[in-house]
Structures are given as C-alpha cells and as structure tokens.
Design a protein around this motif. Structure first.
Motif, PDB file in Angstrom:
ATOM      1  N   THR A 173       1.182  -0.980  -0.226  1.00 45.72           N
ATOM      2  CA  THR A 173       0.112  -0.176  -0.371  1.00 45.72           C
ATOM      3  C   THR A 173       0.643   1.257   0.398  1.00 45.72           C
ATOM      4  O   THR A 173       1.648   1.134   0.267  1.00 45.72           O
ATOM      5  CB  THR A 173      -1.081   0.126   1.843  1.00 45.72           C
TER       6      THR A 173
ATOM      7  N   ARG B  59      -3.752   7.291  -2.705  1.00 48.54           N
ATOM      8  CA  ARG B  59      -4.002   5.965  -1.950  1.00 48.54           C
ATOM      9  C   ARG B  59      -3.719   4.702  -3.197  1.00 48.54           C
ATOM     10  O   ARG B  59      -5.391   5.011  -4.199  1.00 48.54           O
ATOM     11  CB  ARG B  59      -4.814   5.926  -1.109  1.00 48.54           C
TER      12      ARG B  59
ATOM     13  N   GLY C 270      -2.711   0.267  -3.655  1.00 52.11           N
ATOM     14  CA  GLY C 270      -2.406  -0.959  -2.888  1.00 52.11           C
ATOM     15  C   GLY C 270      -2.866  -1.864  -3.700  1.00 52.11           C
ATOM     16  O   GLY C 270      -3.163  -2.290  -5.057  1.00 52.11           O
TER      17      GLY C 270
ATOM     18  N   PHE D 243      -9.569  -1.074  -0.618  1.00 59.02           N
ATOM     19  CA  PHE D 243     -10.013   0.052   0.569  1.00 59.02           C
ATOM     20  C   PHE D 243     -10.894  -0.559   1.959  1.00 59.02           C
ATOM     21  O   PHE D 243     -10.479  -0.387   3.510  1.00 59.02           O
ATOM     22  CB  PHE D 243      -9.115   0.724   1.030  1.00 59.02           C
TER      23      PHE D 243
ATOM     24  N   TRP E 115      -7.725  -0.207   8.130  1.00 58.65           N
ATOM     25  CA  TRP E 115      -6.176   0.473   8.827  1.00 58.65           C
ATOM     26  C   TRP E 115      -5.712   1.715   9.386  1.00 58.65           C
ATOM     27  O   TRP E 115      -6.668   2.157   9.957  1.00 58.65           O
ATOM     28  CB  TRP E 115      -6.218   0.991   6.574  1.00 58.65           C
TER      29      TRP E 115
ATOM     30  N   SER F 200       1.648   5.393   5.033  1.00 61.42           N
ATOM     31  CA  SER F 200       0.846   4.403   3.975  1.00 61.42           C
ATOM     32  C   SER F 200       0.460   3.364   4.738  1.00 61.42           C
ATOM     33  O   SER F 200       0.261   3.354   5.982  1.00 61.42           O
ATOM     34  CB  SER F 200       2.356   2.806   3.684  1.00 61.42           C
TER      35      SER F 200
END
Length: 190
Positions: free
Chosen positions: A49, A56, A58, A120, A125, A132
């Motif tokens: 990620t 953003r 990943g 996400f 997270w 990150s």
C-alpha cells in the motif's frame, strides 16, 4: 584494493552493458515455462500500500523479499504497466502488509480490477511513520521509504528501507504455492 572493491570490479568486468532492447534478446527459457516453474516457488502473500501526493493505492504481491538488516531493507517488484505504478513512484513510501490466513478474499480484491476505494473499504487500516496504509490485522506490516528503484524487464524493483513495523502474534500466515493459497500455522510457544 579491498575485497568489496575487487568484487565490484569483477562484477563490472563480467557483466557488460548492452544497448540491445529486451525484446530482441533471445530468451533462454520460454515465458510460460518460467511462469509454471515460478508457481512452484512458494511465498508469503502481501498487500503493498501507499498514500501521499500520488494518491492512495494498493496491490497484491508475492514478489517481496528481504535484502539486508543493516539498514533493514526489503525489495518489492511492481510491473510498470500496473495502474497503481504512478502512485508508488510519486509517493516514494509504501507498506508491505504480510497477510494472515484469513485474508484470501482481501488478497483477491487487491489483485484484481476492483476500484481502489472498494479495496480499502474491505478492511480496517491505520498508519505508522510514512502515512502508508497499515492493515490492522496483518501478520506483520513493514512501513518503508523507497530508497532506490531499478528497472528490470517489465518491472521496477523498489528497494525499501523499513522505518517502522508492527507484528501481530494472534494470527497465522498465508502462502501462495502452485497457484493456490495455503495457510501457514505458527507454532505457539508454551
């Protein structure tokens, strides 16, 4: 001449540079034969990620390995044609989130064409030093700054210095071998 200097001189002398494009070089091994053989090389499953000015992003990766512990450094391979490539190059930070055995579906989500926001939204997270995204229930997360990028064939190899990490002792690992996921059970100390 020191041993390191001697070795570098030897490497430079035995590895001549070539201007021949990759496509014109004769492959010693056929592409599909190589891919089939690589399927037998088991590895941890990771979600890589990043977040920053490039956005953003990943992706799922098994092409990750340790380089050295001084300074602590990993390498991550990323195809330059991947949609996430520009974000990683611009941000210059990333997190290697090594997945637990319960993360098969998350791995598939990050390995496909699912929109980034949905990827996400499927997990929790947090962040550490670089900003990150850190998967809260990953087996281990290595928060890194990218210190060097080397191009090889279709991929960029990102050398990543670990600036923070987080381990989770409450889960088991996940490996990918022979084109399938396999749980890796940790031995619990008594």
């Amino acid at each position: 001449m020191t041993e390191d200097t001697s070795m570098q001189s030897t490497l430079n002398a035995t590895l001549p540079e070539t201007d021949m494009p990759l496509a014109e070089k004769e492959a010693a091994v056929e592409k599909q034969e190589y891919r089939n053989a690589m399927a037998r090389l088991g590895s941890a499953v990771n979600i890589i990620t990043t977040d920053g000015p490039g956005g953003r992003a990943g992706f799922t990766a098994s092409a990750v390995c340790s380089v050295t512990d001084t300074p602590p450094t990993l390498l991550v391979c990323l195809n330059r044609s991947a949609s996430v490539h520009p974000a990683f190059i611009q941000n210059q930070v990333l997190c290697v989130n090594t997945l637990a055995d319960s993360h098969e579906s998350l791995s598939n989500l990050f390995g496909g064409k699912t929109p980034m926001e949905q990827r996400f939204d499927a997990a929790e997270w947090t962040d550490l030093a670089t900003g990150s995204p850190i998967l809260t229930n990953a087996l281990v997360s290595f928060d890194c700054k990218v210190t060097q990028i080397t191009r090889v064939g279709t991929h960029d190899i990102m050398f990543c210095e670990v600036v923070a990490l987080r381990c989770n002792d409450d889960c088991h690992g996940l490996a990918y071998f022979d084109r399938r996921y396999h749980p890796l059970m940790r031995q619990i100390a008594c």
